[in-house]
Design an enzyme around this catalytic site. Structure first.
Site, PDB file in Angstrom:
ATOM      1  N   CYS A   1       0.857  -1.193   0.000  1.00  0.00           N
ATOM      2  CA  CYS A   1       0.000   0.000   0.000  1.00  0.00           C
ATOM      3  C   CYS A   1       0.891   1.241   0.000  1.00  0.00           C
ATOM      4  O   CYS A   1       0.660   2.204  -0.738  1.00  0.00           O
ATOM      5  CB  CYS A   1      -0.876   0.038   1.247  1.00  0.00           C
ATOM      6  SG  CYS A   1      -1.824  -1.456   1.579  1.00  0.00           S
TER       7      CYS A   1
ATOM      8  N   HIS B   1       1.102   4.843  -2.100  1.00  0.00           N
ATOM      9  CA  HIS B   1       0.419   5.966  -1.442  1.00  0.00           C
ATOM     10  C   HIS B   1       1.259   6.689  -0.388  1.00  0.00           C
ATOM     11  O   HIS B   1       0.787   7.660   0.204  1.00  0.00           O
ATOM     12  CB  HIS B   1      -0.913   5.492  -0.878  1.00  0.00           C
ATOM     13  CG  HIS B   1      -1.825   4.965  -1.954  1.00  0.00           C
ATOM     14  ND1 HIS B   1      -2.397   5.786  -2.898  1.00  0.00           N
ATOM     15  CD2 HIS B   1      -2.210   3.705  -2.280  1.00  0.00           C
ATOM     16  CE1 HIS B   1      -3.119   5.059  -3.739  1.00  0.00           C
ATOM     17  NE2 HIS B   1      -3.012   3.793  -3.394  1.00  0.00           N
TER      18      HIS B   1
ATOM     19  N   CYS C   1      -7.529  -2.507  -4.944  1.00  0.00           N
ATOM     20  CA  CYS C   1      -6.091  -2.246  -4.852  1.00  0.00           C
ATOM     21  C   CYS C   1      -5.310  -3.556  -4.863  1.00  0.00           C
ATOM     22  O   CYS C   1      -4.303  -3.688  -5.559  1.00  0.00           O
ATOM     23  CB  CYS C   1      -5.757  -1.490  -3.569  1.00  0.00           C
ATOM     24  SG  CYS C   1      -5.994   0.283  -3.699  1.00  0.00           S
TER      25      CYS C   1
END
Lengths: 120, 104, 276
Positions: free
Chosen positions: C190, C194, C237
């Site tokens: 992740c 991000h 995602c």
């Protein structure tokens, strides 16, 4: 390792022969280059443009450096191939997917992509 | 496993291998490859690191085997096993490696 | 000497302290990272997600928000929220303050249950307790309901607590581990997209910053043409990096939401949101 030696030898022989038999070998190299480019641009394969600028590619991403002057950056083509195969070796937290190690591309496909990227 | 059993297994493996070399993969090869792939996928799932590309490969391998294309089935199942193993390796690696990425 | 001083739980906590910083230190470092990286983004603007980083798309988005695509869902959510169950009870009976203005306290660690409770889980727990079937967790009614409940909480500030309970700390740590672990055939965490590469372009798409991610969920996403929960987004995602998604509202995703929302403590609730 022997793969590279073989490839290198083949390369030498091809380029020698190329001088004499321009058409036949040149076609082969062009084909490989075209296939490599296709794989590099394919979103399900190399998808290089997702992260890298390439001269003739539309809407490139910028997570990775532009793919230019590759021969200057990688005097040794094998090092470029190794970087594509598993870039986590040189940088453990890199964002670049390990294309060979994770089987995203086959060894043959990586050879073709390497040929193409090396020409940039 | 006793010696006799072991010997017969070895013979069977030898026969299979010879058979494969001579006439391509058979139904037993395909079944074995698919079972190995399924085991690798399961191990990855247990580690919560399964890839979403693995189960579809196993399904394709099963379909190829059902259609009698055992070479293709073995090829696909081998790829699936490779993925399952790689995902398990990834889980093991990340069990420690993630700490190096934490923002401090 | 040390050995005699630390006993039992205290000993464990001291040992844990060596490898993991306290959540509040994590959050401070997280916020500092983003503010240093994007000095022009105001401290409150992270709730705007990717639009906080890009002026052109921000203006487009502001226009979209004038006739918000989630408006229908808000109406549906309000109606669902106010419709009594077969037994005559309502959602309001299950929640503090009648379920109004409480989004900012979710997810929380329930020391009785020993697990993280998200707003969507609490909604379904409420239904089951009152003899109703649970809703699906990714879209549809659940998103309408949690969207409406978020709407009644707009402007409140996220205040996720980690109670003094080793199980709560473990849930937070597991969420943090998930956030930073590379997964899938493409080997992305992740954080790779991000945190490390927030603001960078993947082809034509700008990667949104992690800070403020949960504040605007659930969202109406143009790509879906519908509402979806945060766990629906996790699902997407994970697929994008070629990882098999884990179950919505399973332990992993709830712990992940716990960590992410803790990182966004101090930011305002602005859900439901509209996203590309």
């Amino acid at each position: 390792m022997s793969r590279f030696v073989t490839a290198a030898l083949a390369g030498v022989i091809l380029s020698l022969a190329g001088g004499l038999l321009a058409t036949g070998t040149a076609m082969g190299a062009d084909d490989a280059m075209a296939k490599g480019r296709e794989l590099a641009f394919d979103r399900k394969k190399g998808n290089c443009l997702a992260c890298h600028m390439i001269a003739d590619g539309d809407l490139p991403g910028n997570l990775g450096p532009p793919l230019i002057a590759m021969k200057a950056r990688y005097p040794d083509k094998a090092a470029l191939r190794a970087q594509i195969w598993d870039s986590t070796v040189s940088n453990p937290r890199t964002t670049m997917p390990p294309f060979g190690k994770h089987g995203i591309l086959s060894d043959e496909e990586i050879d073709l992509v390497t040929e193409y990227i090396y020409s940039l | 496993m006793n010696i006799r059993k072991q010997a017969s297994v070895s013979v069977a493996v030898l026969l299979l291998a010879t058979g494969t070399a001579l006439a391509g993969a058979g139904t037993a090869d395909a079944d074995a490859a698919i079972a190995a792939a399924e085991a690798a996928r399961k191990a990855a799932a247990e580690a919560k690191f399964e890839w979403n590309t693995t189960a579809p490969l196993i399904e394709e391998a099963k379909a190829a085997a059902a259609a009698g294309d055992f070479d293709k089935a073995v090829d696909l199942a081998t790829k699936a096993k490779f993925q399952g193993d790689a995902a398990v390796a990834q889980a093991k690696h990340e069990a420690e490696a993630w700490k190096g990425a934490v923002i401090r | 000497m040390m050995k005699r001083l630390c006993i039992g739980l205290v000993c464990i906590l001291m040992a844990a302290g060596v490898v993991s910083a306290a959540p509040e230190d994590d959050r401070q470092a997280f916020v500092n990272y983003f503010q240093k990286r994007f000095p022009n983004v105001g401290a409150d603007a992270w709730v705007n997600g990717v639009y906080a980083l890009d002026k052109a798309s921000y203006e487009q988005w502001v226009q979209i928000e004038e006739f918000p695509p989630y408006e229908l869902a808000l109406g549906e959510g309000e109606e669902l929220f106010n419709t009594p169950f077969a037994n005559g009870k309502t959602y309001a009976d299950c929640f503090p303050n009648g379920g109004v203005g409480i989004r900012q306290t979710y997810p929380y660690f329930d020391t009785g249950l020993g697990e993280v409770v998200t707003l969507e889980l609490a909604i379904n727990n409420c239904r089951v307790k009152n003899g109703e079937e649970p809703l699906g967790y990714k879209k549809g009614k659940i998103a309408a309901l949690s969207g409406y409940m978020a709407y009644t909480s707009r402007g409140k500030v996220f205040d996720i607590e980690i109670p003094d309970d080793p199980r709560a700390m473990a849930a937070y740590e597991n969420g943090k581990k998930f956030y930073y672990s590379k997964r899938g055939q493409l080997n992305f965490s992740c954080a790779d997209c991000h945190v490390t590469n927030a603001g960078m372009q993947v082809r034509a798409d700008k990667l949104s910053p992690a800070l403020g991610h949960p504040t605007h969920f659930p969202v109406y996403r143009s790509k879906w043409g519908a509402m979806g929960t945060l766990h629906r987004r996790f699902d997407g995602c994970n697929k994008q990096v070629r990882a098999k998604p884990l179950p919505a509202q399973g332990d992993e995703y709830r712990n992940l939401e716990y960590f992410m929302t803790y990182m966004s403590n101090g930011l305002e609730v602005n859900g439901p949101g509209a996203r590309k």
